[in-house]
Design an enzyme around this catalytic site. Sequence first.
Site, PDB file in Angstrom:
ATOM      1  N   LYS A 106       3.391   1.022  -5.567  1.00  0.00           N
ATOM      2  CA  LYS A 106       3.352   2.257  -4.786  1.00  0.00           C
ATOM      3  C   LYS A 106       4.779   2.738  -4.522  1.00  0.00           C
ATOM      4  CE  LYS A 106      -1.068   1.015  -2.669  1.00  0.00           C
ATOM      5  NZ  LYS A 106      -1.813   0.719  -1.432  1.00  0.00           N
ATOM      6  N   LYS A 189       2.793   7.227   1.834  1.00  0.00           N
ATOM      7  CA  LYS A 189       2.416   6.573   3.095  1.00  0.00           C
ATOM      8  C   LYS A 189       3.425   5.512   3.504  1.00  0.00           C
ATOM      9  CE  LYS A 189       0.918   2.593   1.126  1.00  0.00           C
ATOM     10  NZ  LYS A 189       1.113   1.175   1.502  1.00  0.00           N
TER      11      LYS A 189
END
Length: 337
Positions: A106, A189
């Site tokens: 990520k 995020k």
Amino acid sequence: MDIRVSVIGAGSWGTTVAALAAHNAPTVLWSRRATLAEQIDQDHENGDYLAGYRLPTQLRATADLEEAVRQADLLVMGVPSQGFRGALESVKPYLRPWVPVISLSKGLELGTRLRMSQLIEEVLPGHPVGILTGPNLAKEILAGHAAASVVAMDDHNIATAVQRIFEAELFRVYTNHDIIGCEMGGVLKNVIAIASGMADGLGAGDNTRSAVITRGLSEVTRMGVALGGEPLTFSGLAGMGDLVATCISTQSRNRHVGECLGKGQTIEEIIEAMNMVAEGVKTSKVVMEIAADLGLDMPIASEVFACCHEGRSAAEAYTGLLRRGTGREMDGISPAR
């Protein structure tokens, strides 16, 4: 299943994904360190990252990259973003044609600003590409707590096959065709989670945390949609779900970084003390470069970047956010297409 799975990278999440797959298909986990591979293979434990958590006895581990990759019918890349390209180059000579490649990372590559799915397409052209993402804290999954994730791929038939490989009794896997949205939700995020941790480190309350998460979701959605993601994706597991888990959990590396910043530690001190990668630190730099190119207002991400790369304190960052003007809540977010 006859599908043979190989997972590259024996960190906490790579090991957990390998453990999930091992219940459904023959699975091998590659570790760059032979001693760790031997421990996983013989003692069924990853003492470096998941001490005290029992791994399936059927999970095999190796430090021989060729052995791990040549047998793969599905290749899973559990390597941090800044080492991702190098890992792909290393597996390329051994990977058979058309084998699907799934990313667990990520982050965004520094310099190129590429997502990991784009790196796979560049380095390994011709291989089906997907990502596995969602609110997935490794230790909770290994402990047997219920969780859910998303497999994002263009090819629904392959996505469905991958879905079956990772599903468990209390681990549900959904499919989604929106690779960009799912991937950017996971990337962005991490930056917001640093801000949430900063609030915790400063001693702020639940109202502050709620505001950070909610306004953070607005920033995540704004950039994700601008890059081609679908708005609804960010209200699902890959967006809001992953954001909430990463912003509130004490297991979150990125939230931990923010908390330490809030308590007055320097970013250098924090990183030196960690044995795992917090993707949001380096990602914040790339995010701000993209925001500048697209003309996007990203106030939370901007303050996180300043704290991680320009020496700004967490207290100064929050003061800066409070002094900013306000407008309409949903400005900059396009309606669903």
